[in-house]
Design a protein around this motif. Structure first.
Motif, PDB file in Angstrom:
ATOM      1  N   ARG A   1      -6.284   5.656  -6.397  1.00 44.79           N
ATOM      2  CA  ARG A   1      -7.685   6.786  -6.755  1.00 44.79           C
ATOM      3  C   ARG A   1      -6.976   8.045  -6.061  1.00 44.79           C
ATOM      4  O   ARG A   1      -6.435   7.992  -4.611  1.00 44.79           O
ATOM      5  N   PRO A   2      -7.313   9.213  -6.974  1.00 37.09           N
ATOM      6  CA  PRO A   2      -6.692  10.705  -6.742  1.00 37.09           C
ATOM      7  C   PRO A   2      -7.955  11.642  -5.993  1.00 37.09           C
ATOM      8  O   PRO A   2      -8.592  10.808  -6.042  1.00 37.09           O
ATOM      9  N   ILE A   3      -7.152  11.929  -4.995  1.00 35.52           N
ATOM     10  CA  ILE A   3      -7.703  13.032  -4.113  1.00 35.52           C
ATOM     11  C   ILE A   3      -7.508  13.781  -4.168  1.00 35.52           C
ATOM     12  O   ILE A   3      -6.276  14.232  -3.971  1.00 35.52           O
ATOM     13  N   ARG A   4      -7.952  15.378  -4.748  1.00 31.99           N
ATOM     14  CA  ARG A   4      -7.462  16.895  -4.365  1.00 31.99           C
ATOM     15  C   ARG A   4      -7.789  16.970  -3.042  1.00 31.99           C
ATOM     16  O   ARG A   4      -8.250  16.933  -2.399  1.00 31.99           O
ATOM     17  N   ASP A   5      -6.466  17.838  -2.670  1.00 36.49           N
ATOM     18  CA  ASP A   5      -6.828  18.340  -1.006  1.00 36.49           C
ATOM     19  C   ASP A   5      -6.758  19.518  -1.453  1.00 36.49           C
ATOM     20  O   ASP A   5      -6.849  20.234  -2.550  1.00 36.49           O
ATOM     21  N   PRO A   6      -7.338  20.289  -0.308  1.00 40.30           N
ATOM     22  CA  PRO A   6      -7.474  22.232   0.184  1.00 40.30           C
ATOM     23  C   PRO A   6      -6.728  22.652  -0.877  1.00 40.30           C
ATOM     24  O   PRO A   6      -7.011  23.536  -0.981  1.00 40.30           O
ATOM     25  N   ASP A   7      -5.019  22.332  -0.353  1.00 38.16           N
ATOM     26  CA  ASP A   7      -3.958  23.536  -0.949  1.00 38.16           C
ATOM     27  C   ASP A   7      -3.803  22.746  -2.725  1.00 38.16           C
ATOM     28  O   ASP A   7      -2.864  23.525  -2.277  1.00 38.16           O
ATOM     29  N   GLY A   8      -4.721  22.091  -2.984  1.00 34.91           N
ATOM     30  CA  GLY A   8      -4.396  22.594  -4.331  1.00 34.91           C
ATOM     31  C   GLY A   8      -3.739  21.139  -4.987  1.00 34.91           C
ATOM     32  O   GLY A   8      -3.246  20.617  -6.177  1.00 34.91           O
ATOM     33  N   ALA A   9      -3.253  20.235  -3.897  1.00 35.85           N
ATOM     34  CA  ALA A   9      -2.669  18.946  -4.053  1.00 35.85           C
ATOM     35  C   ALA A   9      -3.200  17.787  -4.292  1.00 35.85           C
ATOM     36  O   ALA A   9      -4.029  18.163  -4.073  1.00 35.85           O
TER      37      ALA A   9
ATOM     38  N   PHE B   1       1.076  -1.297  -0.051  1.00 37.27           N
ATOM     39  CA  PHE B   1       0.419   0.093  -0.462  1.00 37.27           C
ATOM     40  C   PHE B   1       0.360   1.411  -0.007  1.00 37.27           C
ATOM     41  O   PHE B   1       2.473   1.497   0.441  1.00 37.27           O
ATOM     42  N   ALA B   2       0.822   2.241  -0.848  1.00 37.59           N
ATOM     43  CA  ALA B   2       1.744   3.318  -0.904  1.00 37.59           C
ATOM     44  C   ALA B   2      -0.079   4.718  -1.607  1.00 37.59           C
ATOM     45  O   ALA B   2      -0.673   4.692  -1.540  1.00 37.59           O
ATOM     46  N   SER B   3       0.681   6.222  -0.421  1.00 36.63           N
ATOM     47  CA  SER B   3      -0.133   6.872  -0.774  1.00 36.63           C
ATOM     48  C   SER B   3       1.199   8.135  -1.430  1.00 36.63           C
ATOM     49  O   SER B   3       1.886   8.142  -0.629  1.00 36.63           O
ATOM     50  N   PHE B   4       0.899   8.206  -2.762  1.00 38.50           N
ATOM     51  CA  PHE B   4       1.763   9.468  -3.025  1.00 38.50           C
ATOM     52  C   PHE B   4       0.952  10.499  -4.048  1.00 38.50           C
ATOM     53  O   PHE B   4      -0.238  10.611  -4.090  1.00 38.50           O
ATOM     54  N   ARG B   5       1.803  11.593  -3.666  1.00 38.89           N
ATOM     55  CA  ARG B   5       1.217  13.168  -2.969  1.00 38.89           C
ATOM     56  C   ARG B   5       2.036  13.783  -4.644  1.00 38.89           C
ATOM     57  O   ARG B   5       3.567  13.828  -4.334  1.00 38.89           O
ATOM     58  N   ARG B   6       0.898  14.723  -5.586  1.00 33.51           N
ATOM     59  CA  ARG B   6       1.726  15.383  -6.315  1.00 33.51           C
ATOM     60  C   ARG B   6       1.175  16.973  -5.418  1.00 33.51           C
ATOM     61  O   ARG B   6       0.305  17.126  -5.238  1.00 33.51           O
ATOM     62  N   ARG B   7       2.316  18.169  -5.016  1.00 31.69           N
ATOM     63  CA  ARG B   7       2.288  18.920  -3.671  1.00 31.69           C
ATOM     64  C   ARG B   7       1.801  20.178  -5.360  1.00 31.69           C
ATOM     65  O   ARG B   7       1.909  19.788  -5.710  1.00 31.69           O
ATOM     66  N   ALA B   8       1.572  21.314  -4.914  1.00 30.56           N
ATOM     67  CA  ALA B   8       0.851  22.127  -5.417  1.00 30.56           C
ATOM     68  C   ALA B   8       1.711  22.541  -6.183  1.00 30.56           C
ATOM     69  O   ALA B   8       2.007  23.474  -7.522  1.00 30.56           O
ATOM     70  N   ASP B   9       3.157  22.592  -5.420  1.00 26.29           N
ATOM     71  CA  ASP B   9       4.238  23.260  -5.842  1.00 26.29           C
ATOM     72  C   ASP B   9       4.964  22.994  -7.721  1.00 26.29           C
ATOM     73  O   ASP B   9       5.916  22.713  -8.149  1.00 26.29           O
ATOM     74  N   GLY B  10       4.020  20.823  -7.258  1.00 31.15           N
ATOM     75  CA  GLY B  10       4.475  19.880  -8.972  1.00 31.15           C
ATOM     76  C   GLY B  10       4.785  19.079  -8.330  1.00 31.15           C
ATOM     77  O   GLY B  10       5.777  18.245  -8.750  1.00 31.15           O
ATOM     78  N   GLY B  11       5.946  19.462  -7.290  1.00 32.55           N
ATOM     79  CA  GLY B  11       7.071  18.529  -6.096  1.00 32.55           C
ATOM     80  C   GLY B  11       5.878  17.136  -6.083  1.00 32.55           C
ATOM     81  O   GLY B  11       4.726  17.072  -5.977  1.00 32.55           O
TER      82      GLY B  11
END
Length: 335
Positions: free
Chosen positions: A155-163, A70-80
């Motif tokens: 599955r993707p989820i959009r975070d409040p900060d735009g990530a 299992f993994a949770s992977f994030r693309r930050r608002a700055d693209g990182g």
């Protein structure tokens, strides 16, 4: 410093109840003299914390019991990019420690085989654009296992900060990929062998026929003049034998089914226009798991040879009759 509300969870040592978890929530205000006051409440959240720990343990057990990681992977608002969670199985999958994965996602991306990197990032971008599930198969270079195939689903989820955060599973499908490759090689070999066999069969001047137990023709390598393939395949083989010889041919075929021993005979076969051809035929059994399921027939067309023999016999008879009708002596001598 910022006069923002305070919230903090921490543990205290209660003299009679032991270690307890408490939650401090307070508002903050600055007095005219510069001092700062917090006004709020302290709650005992020990049972809540225990429930969270239990739930975490359950999740850990579940993650350890299923294939893959299992993994949770994030693309930050700055693209990182960053990993914010990975189950313990991810260590074996990637050959990296969980700490390294969470500290720097680049250590994971660097393992992806160069030819697959563009495809992986393209599928991530497409999932982020459409907010649809991400699914991708790609290869990594494992320091101990070599090339490993990974099948990712999340599955993707959009975070409040735009990530955007993807929660999902990573499966090791290396064995399946190797099996698919081996199967494809087997199929290619089989196709090659079949093509070779067809080439050999087509080059044989004889008629090669495969028939079922009920004498139905399943395969023939070449056709008699006037016939199409649909006229032959599926028909009873006796339909092509002259009526007067069908009983003897069937007797030979039944002997093959009963004894498993080949039978050889000669017979006339009927052409589409009603003419006949003289065939020398050999029937042999076809077995599957010890049972006779049909037979093969190899038929050589002897019509031309028979006609030539008939002409030779006629010529010899004519010559003999001529000799016998001459009163003179006819003598042959050697050199």
């Amino acid at each position: 410093r910022d006069l923002t509300p305070l919230r903090c969870d921490y543990r205290v040592s209660n003299p009679t109840r032991g270690e307890r978890w408490v939650e401090l929530t307070a508002g903050v205000m600055r007095e005219p003299d510069g001092s700062v006051f917090w006004h709020g409440e302290v709650r005992d959240i020990t049972e809540c914390k225990r429930a969270l720990v239990l739930e975490h343990d359950r999740l850990a057990c579940f993650a350890a019991s299923v294939p893959g990681a299992f993994a949770s992977f994030r693309r930050r608002a700055d693209g990182g990019f960053e990993f914010i969670y990975a189950s313990s199985s991810a260590e074996e999958l990637y050959g990296l420690s969980i700490e390294d994965m969470l500290r720097d996602a680049g250590t994971v991306f660097s393992l992806i085989v160069a030819e697959d990197q563009e495809h992986v990032f393209a599928t991530i971008e497409e999932s982020a654009r459409t907010m649809t599930s991400w699914q991708c198969q790609y290869r990594i270079t494992h320091h101990a296992r070599g090339v490993v195939w990974i099948d990712g689903h999340s599955r993707p989820i959009r975070d409040p900060d735009g990530a955007i955060t993807w929660h999902g599973v990573l499966l090791d499908v290396t064995a399946r990929k190797h099996a698919e490759v081996a199967h494809e090689l087997d199929r290619a070999t089989a196709r090659s062998s079949e093509s070779t066999l067809h080439a050999v069969v087509d080059a044989v001047p004889d008629f090669l026929i495969l028939i079922e137990r009920d004498r139905r023709i399943r395969y023939i390598n070449r056709l008699l003049p006037g016939y199409a393939m649909e006229d032959v395949v599926g028909r009873d083989a006796l339909d092509f034998v002259v009526p007067s010889l069908r009983a003897s041919v069937d007797e030979a075929y039944q002997a093959v089914l009963a004894t498993g021993q080949p039978q050889t005979f000669e017979t006339d076969v009927v052409l589409h226009d009603g003419s006949t051809r003289w065939m020398n035929t050999r029937i042999g059994p076809v077995t599957h798991e010890g049972a006779i399921v049909g037979a093969t027939m190899a038929c050589s067309d002897l019509t031309e040879r028979r006609d030539a023999e008939d002409k030779l016999r006629a010529s010899e008879a004519l010559l003999r009759s001529v000799f016998e009708s001459v009163n003179d002596a006819i003598i042959t001598i050697d050199a």
